[in-house]
Write an enzyme that holds these catalytic residues in place. Structure first.
Site, PDB file in Angstrom:
ATOM      1  N   GLU A 158       4.618  77.824  56.966  1.00 35.61           N
ATOM      2  CA  GLU A 158       4.420  76.546  56.287  1.00 35.61           C
ATOM      3  C   GLU A 158       4.434  76.715  54.766  1.00 35.61           C
ATOM      4  OE1 GLU A 158       4.479  73.960  58.192  1.00 35.61           O
ATOM      5  OE2 GLU A 158       3.782  72.304  56.935  1.00 35.61           O
ATOM      6  N   HIS A 187      11.540  76.296  56.115  1.00 39.30           N
ATOM      7  CA  HIS A 187      11.327  77.080  57.342  1.00 39.30           C
ATOM      8  C   HIS A 187      12.595  77.864  57.685  1.00 39.30           C
ATOM      9  CE1 HIS A 187       7.400  75.572  58.481  1.00 39.30           C
ATOM     10  NE2 HIS A 187       7.794  74.308  58.499  1.00 39.30           N
ATOM     11  N   HIS A 226      11.900  70.410  53.566  1.00 39.35           N
ATOM     12  CA  HIS A 226      10.787  71.060  54.263  1.00 39.35           C
ATOM     13  C   HIS A 226      11.319  71.991  55.364  1.00 39.35           C
ATOM     14  CE1 HIS A 226       6.593  71.130  55.893  1.00 39.35           C
ATOM     15  NE2 HIS A 226       7.244  71.382  57.019  1.00 39.35           N
ATOM     16  N   GLU A 227      12.162  71.432  56.233  1.00 37.06           N
ATOM     17  CA  GLU A 227      12.666  72.237  57.355  1.00 37.06           C
ATOM     18  C   GLU A 227      13.594  73.341  56.859  1.00 37.06           C
ATOM     19  OE1 GLU A 227      11.058  71.833  59.936  1.00 37.06           O
ATOM     20  OE2 GLU A 227      10.239  69.822  59.577  1.00 37.06           O
TER      21      GLU A 227
END
Lengths: 496, 496
Positions: A292, A266, A262-263
């Site tokens: 996101e 980003h 997820h990160e």
């Protein structure tokens, strides 16, 4: 043009300051000794004040005006920079200093009273500060102005151009879909329970596996790093210094793996700006809903697919031998498990947006004055019951679970759902464009996918508003259709 | 007094900035991704510029003058603060901006050419930059003025009040002593060689043992931390945030242990200021020679004593089972091993000061113009031969080994030897004052010793100049006698 060069230099300096503040924050979350917290808070406030002074200075205002007067002399990218600088300068100057200080003071009180209230499960302890923050947020919306609904001005801080008029029908359709789809999704994954994958996963093995995955999807670990924190996040400390954090659970490798993916999503966005755009809006992310979309795409569309586990299974077992007890199909099934639950950050991909819709509807009503603060717990629990079919046992698992309100962050939540929808929509367009190269979720697919995202999303920085960017990349504004199609396909493909 | 309060507030803000710069530096050494280095350098230069602007501002100058005009209204501590602020402000304003920039540019060139020259073992590659830096340092000494020897003004930056007139006889006597004592010390430790203690010491065990020792001597790990870097250091990032670093060698636990004890000595000084003196000179260290006295005291006087190993032996074996092959006496002998060698930072406690005296004499001659830069390698090697009896094999192990010259840090080296001498002198006074409580190097001794150092050294901040502080704490100025007595006693006590 001299005014443009001077303005750019002013913002270059402001960038040094902002990235310094970001380092103070990162260090606060990662390595700051416990007793250093008090001094650090004062230090951060001082540096933030310096940055605010520079952003709102009349000199910057005059340079922006000078550039606007000769806008035709600038390239389209430079024009985009001037437009964004104008917006940032105006946003910052519209709030009177006395108001900003009042808001900050109340937030620091609220952060403490919220933590206490959550700990004790007593909403009343937070009620007064929450009331004050809602009043202040309404005042803030007035200072900013614009929009049919006062909530629009608040959302605009996180998602430029977002309005209730646009979001209401989208979220309403999404809610209907999720409620109707939920039983199918639950049935599909009912053969696994929450503890299905639990085992013995040493931290070193998780760390090595996560880094291998992060590198494979394209995250440059020589221009970034991964540390451990209680709440995972990604922060940009400079053009070649993007830092992710994750959280380790020795019994459950999936916690750290999916927060790294997820990160890293980003982080890939932050590593995807062109070098020549450093310290200008063309080198910045356009909105939280687009940000996101990148994290959800790599975490969910890529990372929770069967193709991903077919490709990574051997490497995962090498780093984490306990995984050998499961097949790639079983792992995929378990990491897609659907089960309505109370806590947003622990929610599965299907029910997640219901948590957001609940918050969106309540925030809108609070800001409009249609809902009284004292009625928040009752209203929350009633809505939760009707959407999830569950009785909220206490406010800590209900309306007190998130930190956002205590920070005055009204208007933030909807960006999570926009991220989900954008992510599915972008992924569908990428698949259309790239065809067979995405059939296997392997190195070649990552390269093709990242390259597509670089060209369609990352490299535009803040040149287009989010809605315009989505139209350019996918042919239409954000809507729930691709997300619905994605969920159907995903759960169809799972072998129960 | 209003002027004093305003001045204090100005320096409070400057303190936030300085500690922010210190964090940028710390992060640079510990966690900064490789590709982030370029941006970080620009960011540090910008922040340093901001800090310099504030320190040299006419507003600060006027406030200092206003305080000086009513000095009698201030407490003695406040007067000390004003005196130091005056000194810092003047030092910073005496150098023209153009000169500072010229020096910085040359240092950044020199850092690169020095690294290349050392790598290649070719002094010529560094010669031109070294020449330029010596010329610039001479110019700097002129801007500062004062002192009989131009080297005095340079030393004063690191050791306020130090002069060649004071140091020449001290270092000359010390040199005579070391040369005459060296054969005895070598004989005493000849039964162990450099690899004597080598074994298998897992990093986790070293880390846990080091933290236990650091905590025991009084270093507050809730107001500080220990990380790993190539070159160990201690930095102060705020009143309750003192960070040490160390270096790990899996084959040799002593590398990390003694650098932790050394840096913890620095850290105890930084943790020893009174809370009310934060961000004022009363809450700052007075000189490098006093700072180094604290690190050497804990590293050597405490940490290399037999009493220390008698007390810590069981704990050390628990964390590092390989140590069970040795007795406390053998470990003590090995960590006190004396053997002349080429590299300063690897030198034992007896020969260390010869390395410094060599550099002191050469720097003085270079700054005075009595030694030509092209003659540095020849002169170095000749002096080294006469002091150590060894032929320097190449410049990398000779005049190119240290980074200091490439940073324009002439005048820095003597503070290391002052640290050794002060450390022995302070330790002798502490033993006189505390008597039996220091016989065993256990928890009780650490508490008593630290308390004595807090009262005699730490809590005075910059109230007294180093020479005055030494007189107050030990009854006399720095001299080599206690250091000589300490070395004799230490080597007498070793069981060969």
């Amino acid at each position: 043009m001299k005014a443009y060069q001077d303005l750019k230099q002013s913002f270059q300096r402001l960038h040094y300051l902002s990235k310094t503040i970001a380092l103070l924050d990162w260090d606060h979350e990662t390595y700051l000794p416990r007793k250093g917290v008090g001094y650090r808070a004062d230090q951060q406030a001082f540096l933030s004040g310096l940055a605010h002074e520079r952003l709102t200075s009349s000199q910057v205002g005059e340079l922006i005006a000078a550039c606007e007067a000769q806008l035709h002399e600038l390239s389209s990218e430079e024009q985009a920079n001037v437009r964004c600088w104008r917006k940032d300068h105006d946003k910052a100057t519209k709030l009177p200093t006395a108001f900003v200080e009042k808001m900050e003071r109340r937030c620091s009180l609220a952060k403490a009273s919220w933590a206490e209230a959550r700990q004790a499960g007593q909403f009343e302890r937070f009620q007064e500060d929450l009331s004050a923050l809602i009043d202040l947020s309404r005042e803030k919306a007035q200072y900013y102005g614009g929009g049919d609904h006062p909530y629009d001005a608040l959302m605009d801080l996180y998602e430029p151009g977002a309005t209730c008029a646009q979001l209401d029908p989208i979220l309403s359709a999404l809610k209907d879909f999720v409620v109707s789809f939920l039983p199918t999704a639950m049935e599909k994954t009912q053969s696994v329970d929450a503890s299905f994958l639990q085992g013995d996963y040493p931290i070193e093995g998780q760390l090595a596996f996560n880094e291998e995955v992060a590198r494979a999807v394209g995250f440059d670990l020589e221009a970034g790093r991964i540390d451990a924190t209680v709440h995972p996040f990604c922060t940009d400390l400079g053009p070649q210094d993007i830092r992710l954090t994750t959280r380790y659970d020795k019994r459950d490798f999936a916690v750290s793996l999916y927060s790294v993916l997820h990160e890293a999503g980003h982080g890939l966005y932050e590593q995807g700006f062109k070098a020549e755009h450093v310290a200008t809006p063309m080198g910045e992310s356009v909105s939280l809903g687009i940000h996101e979309s990148q994290s959800r795409l790599w975490e969910n569309k890529v990372g929770r697919s069967l193709a991903f586990w077919e490709d990574w299974y051997d490497a995962a077992c090498r780093h984490l031998p306990s995984l050998q007890s499961f097949s790639p199909e079983q792992i995929t099934l378990a990491v897609n498990r659907v089960s309505p639950s109370f806590i947003r950050v622990e929610a599965d991909e299907v029910t997640y947006d219901l948590h957001i819709i609940l918050r969106y509807e309540m925030e809108k009503a609070l800001i409009a004055g249609d809902l009284q603060v004292k009625d928040v717990p009752g209203e929350w629990n009633e809505r939760f019951k009707s959407m999830f079919g569950l009785e909220v046992p206490n406010d800590a698992q209900g309306c007190l679970q998130d930190i956002h309100w205590s920070m005055g962050g009204f208007g933030y939540f909807p960006t999570y759902t926009l991220g989900n929808l954008n992510s599915a929509q972008l992924f569908a367009s990428a698949r259309n464009a790239l065809g067979a190269s995405l059939h296997h979720m392997d190195q070649g697919a990552y390269v093709a996918l990242l390259d597509w995202l670089r060209r369609q999303v990352h490299q535009h920085g803040r040149q287009y508003e989010p809605d315009e960017l989505m139209k350019l990349a996918t042919g239409k504004s954000t809507d729930p259709l691709m997300h619905q199609a994605y969920l159907k396909e995903r759960f169809d493909s799972l072998s129960a």
